[in-house]
Motif scaffolding. Structure first.
Motif, PDB file in Angstrom:
ATOM      1  N   VAL A  79       0.819  -1.216   0.000  1.00 29.31           N
ATOM      2  CA  VAL A  79       0.000   0.000   0.000  1.00 29.31           C
ATOM      3  C   VAL A  79       0.854   1.268   0.000  1.00 29.31           C
ATOM      4  O   VAL A  79       0.652   2.156  -0.839  1.00 29.31           O
ATOM      5  N   ARG A  80       1.790   1.358   0.921  1.00 30.60           N
ATOM      6  CA  ARG A  80       2.586   2.589   1.044  1.00 30.60           C
ATOM      7  C   ARG A  80       3.366   2.915  -0.234  1.00 30.60           C
ATOM      8  O   ARG A  80       3.315   4.059  -0.707  1.00 30.60           O
ATOM      9  N   PRO A  81       4.079   1.952  -0.849  1.00 30.57           N
ATOM     10  CA  PRO A  81       4.759   2.280  -2.111  1.00 30.57           C
ATOM     11  C   PRO A  81       3.797   2.677  -3.228  1.00 30.57           C
ATOM     12  O   PRO A  81       4.097   3.567  -4.031  1.00 30.57           O
ATOM     13  N   PHE A  82       2.636   2.021  -3.279  1.00 29.44           N
ATOM     14  CA  PHE A  82       1.651   2.353  -4.308  1.00 29.44           C
ATOM     15  C   PHE A  82       1.136   3.782  -4.125  1.00 29.44           C
ATOM     16  O   PHE A  82       1.044   4.554  -5.090  1.00 29.44           O
ATOM     17  N   VAL A  83       0.835   4.157  -2.882  1.00 36.03           N
ATOM     18  CA  VAL A  83       0.340   5.510  -2.611  1.00 36.03           C
ATOM     19  C   VAL A  83       1.410   6.541  -2.950  1.00 36.03           C
ATOM     20  O   VAL A  83       1.105   7.578  -3.548  1.00 36.03           O
ATOM     21  N   ARG A  84       2.649   6.267  -2.602  1.00 33.94           N
ATOM     22  CA  ARG A  84       3.726   7.216  -2.931  1.00 33.94           C
ATOM     23  C   ARG A  84       3.887   7.377  -4.436  1.00 33.94           C
ATOM     24  O   ARG A  84       4.169   8.466  -4.919  1.00 33.94           O
ATOM     25  N   LYS A  85       3.685   6.280  -5.155  1.00 38.72           N
ATOM     26  CA  LYS A  85       3.818   6.353  -6.606  1.00 38.72           C
ATOM     27  C   LYS A  85       2.722   7.229  -7.217  1.00 38.72           C
ATOM     28  O   LYS A  85       2.994   8.054  -8.081  1.00 38.72           O
ATOM     29  N   ILE A  86       1.481   7.056  -6.771  1.00 35.55           N
ATOM     30  CA  ILE A  86       0.404   7.853  -7.353  1.00 35.55           C
ATOM     31  C   ILE A  86       0.346   9.264  -6.782  1.00 35.55           C
ATOM     32  O   ILE A  86      -0.299  10.134  -7.362  1.00 35.55           O
ATOM     33  N   ALA A  87       1.050   9.491  -5.665  1.00 40.80           N
ATOM     34  CA  ALA A  87       1.106  10.841  -5.080  1.00 40.80           C
ATOM     35  C   ALA A  87       2.410  11.541  -5.472  1.00 40.80           C
ATOM     36  O   ALA A  87       2.853  12.463  -4.783  1.00 40.80           O
ATOM     37  N   PHE A  88       3.034  11.085  -6.565  1.00 43.68           N
ATOM     38  CA  PHE A  88       4.245  11.696  -7.111  1.00 43.68           C
ATOM     39  C   PHE A  88       5.389  11.739  -6.099  1.00 43.68           C
ATOM     40  O   PHE A  88       6.089  12.740  -5.965  1.00 43.68           O
ATOM     41  N   GLY A  89       5.562  10.628  -5.359  1.00 43.76           N
ATOM     42  CA  GLY A  89       6.680  10.516  -4.436  1.00 43.76           C
ATOM     43  C   GLY A  89       6.444  11.102  -3.057  1.00 43.76           C
ATOM     44  O   GLY A  89       7.312  11.022  -2.202  1.00 43.76           O
ATOM     45  N   ASN A  90       5.295  11.705  -2.849  1.00 44.26           N
ATOM     46  CA  ASN A  90       4.991  12.302  -1.549  1.00 44.26           C
ATOM     47  C   ASN A  90       4.180  11.338  -0.691  1.00 44.26           C
ATOM     48  O   ASN A  90       3.467  10.487  -1.199  1.00 44.26           O
ATOM     49  N   ARG A  91       4.258  11.543   0.595  1.00 46.73           N
ATOM     50  CA  ARG A  91       3.451  10.746   1.515  1.00 46.73           C
ATOM     51  C   ARG A  91       2.100  11.431   1.676  1.00 46.73           C
ATOM     52  O   ARG A  91       2.038  12.643   1.878  1.00 46.73           O
ATOM     53  N   ASN A  92       1.035  10.646   1.572  1.00 42.93           N
ATOM     54  CA  ASN A  92      -0.311  11.184   1.693  1.00 42.93           C
ATOM     55  C   ASN A  92      -1.102  10.290   2.660  1.00 42.93           C
ATOM     56  O   ASN A  92      -1.666   9.275   2.258  1.00 42.93           O
ATOM     57  N   PRO A  93      -1.143  10.662   3.958  1.00 47.01           N
ATOM     58  CA  PRO A  93      -1.799   9.809   4.958  1.00 47.01           C
ATOM     59  C   PRO A  93      -3.274   9.535   4.678  1.00 47.01           C
ATOM     60  O   PRO A  93      -3.758   8.431   4.928  1.00 47.01           O
ATOM     61  N   LEU A  94      -3.997  10.508   4.159  1.00 48.46           N
ATOM     62  CA  LEU A  94      -5.410  10.315   3.865  1.00 48.46           C
ATOM     63  C   LEU A  94      -5.608   9.272   2.765  1.00 48.46           C
ATOM     64  O   LEU A  94      -6.421   8.355   2.889  1.00 48.46           O
ATOM     65  N   LEU A  95      -4.840   9.412   1.707  1.00 45.93           N
ATOM     66  CA  LEU A  95      -4.905   8.456   0.603  1.00 45.93           C
ATOM     67  C   LEU A  95      -4.452   7.069   1.065  1.00 45.93           C
ATOM     68  O   LEU A  95      -5.043   6.046   0.689  1.00 45.93           O
ATOM     69  N   GLU A  96      -3.436   7.032   1.909  1.00 44.13           N
ATOM     70  CA  GLU A  96      -2.948   5.768   2.450  1.00 44.13           C
ATOM     71  C   GLU A  96      -4.030   5.071   3.284  1.00 44.13           C
ATOM     72  O   GLU A  96      -4.243   3.867   3.171  1.00 44.13           O
ATOM     73  N   LYS A  97      -4.741   5.850   4.075  1.00 45.66           N
ATOM     74  CA  LYS A  97      -5.822   5.299   4.903  1.00 45.66           C
ATOM     75  C   LYS A  97      -6.929   4.710   4.023  1.00 45.66           C
ATOM     76  O   LYS A  97      -7.466   3.642   4.317  1.00 45.66           O
ATOM     77  N   MET A  98      -7.258   5.404   2.932  1.00 46.68           N
ATOM     78  CA  MET A  98      -8.275   4.902   2.015  1.00 46.68           C
ATOM     79  C   MET A  98      -7.839   3.573   1.392  1.00 46.68           C
ATOM     80  O   MET A  98      -8.618   2.622   1.321  1.00 46.68           O
ATOM     81  N   PHE A  99      -6.584   3.513   0.949  1.00 48.54           N
ATOM     82  CA  PHE A  99      -6.102   2.300   0.310  1.00 48.54           C
ATOM     83  C   PHE A  99      -5.922   1.152   1.300  1.00 48.54           C
ATOM     84  O   PHE A  99      -6.025  -0.007   0.925  1.00 48.54           O
ATOM     85  N   ILE A 100      -5.678   1.456   2.566  1.00 55.26           N
ATOM     86  CA  ILE A 100      -5.604   0.404   3.580  1.00 55.26           C
ATOM     87  C   ILE A 100      -6.964  -0.253   3.736  1.00 55.26           C
ATOM     88  O   ILE A 100      -7.064  -1.479   3.847  1.00 55.26           O
ATOM     89  N   SER A 101      -8.024   0.539   3.733  1.00 57.98           N
ATOM     90  CA  SER A 101      -9.360  -0.065   3.839  1.00 57.98           C
ATOM     91  C   SER A 101      -9.678  -0.896   2.600  1.00 57.98           C
ATOM     92  O   SER A 101     -10.295  -1.963   2.699  1.00 57.98           O
ATOM     93  N   VAL A 102      -9.251  -0.445   1.434  1.00 54.26           N
ATOM     94  CA  VAL A 102      -9.432  -1.224   0.203  1.00 54.26           C
ATOM     95  C   VAL A 102      -8.615  -2.519   0.290  1.00 54.26           C
ATOM     96  O   VAL A 102      -9.099  -3.598  -0.058  1.00 54.26           O
ATOM     97  N   ASP A 103      -7.393  -2.409   0.789  1.00 52.26           N
ATOM     98  CA  ASP A 103      -6.526  -3.575   0.944  1.00 52.26           C
ATOM     99  C   ASP A 103      -7.156  -4.605   1.869  1.00 52.26           C
ATOM    100  O   ASP A 103      -7.139  -5.799   1.584  1.00 52.26           O
ATOM    101  N   ARG A 104      -7.745  -4.172   2.957  1.00 53.00           N
ATOM    102  CA  ARG A 104      -8.374  -5.110   3.901  1.00 53.00           C
ATOM    103  C   ARG A 104      -9.549  -5.842   3.247  1.00 53.00           C
ATOM    104  O   ARG A 104      -9.730  -7.033   3.442  1.00 53.00           O
ATOM    105  N   THR A 105     -10.325  -5.112   2.467  1.00 53.49           N
ATOM    106  CA  THR A 105     -11.451  -5.729   1.769  1.00 53.49           C
ATOM    107  C   THR A 105     -10.956  -6.762   0.759  1.00 53.49           C
ATOM    108  O   THR A 105     -11.473  -7.882   0.703  1.00 53.49           O
ATOM    109  N   ILE A 106      -9.956  -6.402  -0.015  1.00 50.89           N
ATOM    110  CA  ILE A 106      -9.385  -7.322  -0.999  1.00 50.89           C
ATOM    111  C   ILE A 106      -8.776  -8.534  -0.297  1.00 50.89           C
ATOM    112  O   ILE A 106      -8.940  -9.669  -0.735  1.00 50.89           O
TER     113      ILE A 106
END
Length: 107
Positions: A44-71
């Motif tokens: 999740v964290r590397p994927f979020v950094r990639k789509i956030a142009f190398g920046n850390r985005n906690p909100l986006l990371e939190k969203m993708f963590i919930s998606v990851d748990r569902t998957i």
């Protein structure tokens, strides 16, 4: 993702605790509260950094963590339904009943 699934992680911890006759202390409670941490760090964290142009985005990371748990729940339940056991690790693989019991307690 299957080996790092929440159900397998819980089953591994339960097996370890039972095998060595350990009590459910602070260590186990901390591990239970951090289920999926390896997936989050490795996927999740590397994927979020990639789509956030190398920046850390906690909100986006939190969203993708919930998606990851569902998957992850879907993959684990799908694996249990198909009974697909192509990759067998005799020493580390928990019994099917332990995986199902752990999955039901997590879900």
């Amino acid at each position: 993702m299957l080996r790092w699934s929440d159900a397998w992680e819980v089953a591994s911890l339960e097996h370890f605790r039972t095998k060595w006759n350990l009590t459910e202390d602070k260590y186990f409670k901390k591990r239970y509260s951090r289920l999926g941490q390896r997936r989050h760090q490795a996927i999740v964290r590397p994927f979020v950094r990639k789509i956030a142009f190398g920046n850390r985005n906690p909100l986006l990371e939190k969203m993708f963590i919930s998606v990851d748990r569902t998957i992850n729940r879907y993959i684990t339940s799908r694996f249990d339904r198909t009974g697909d056991r192509k990759v067998e690790v005799k020493v580390l693989q928990p019994e099917r009943s332990q995986v199902l019991e752990a999955a039901s307690s997590v879900l």
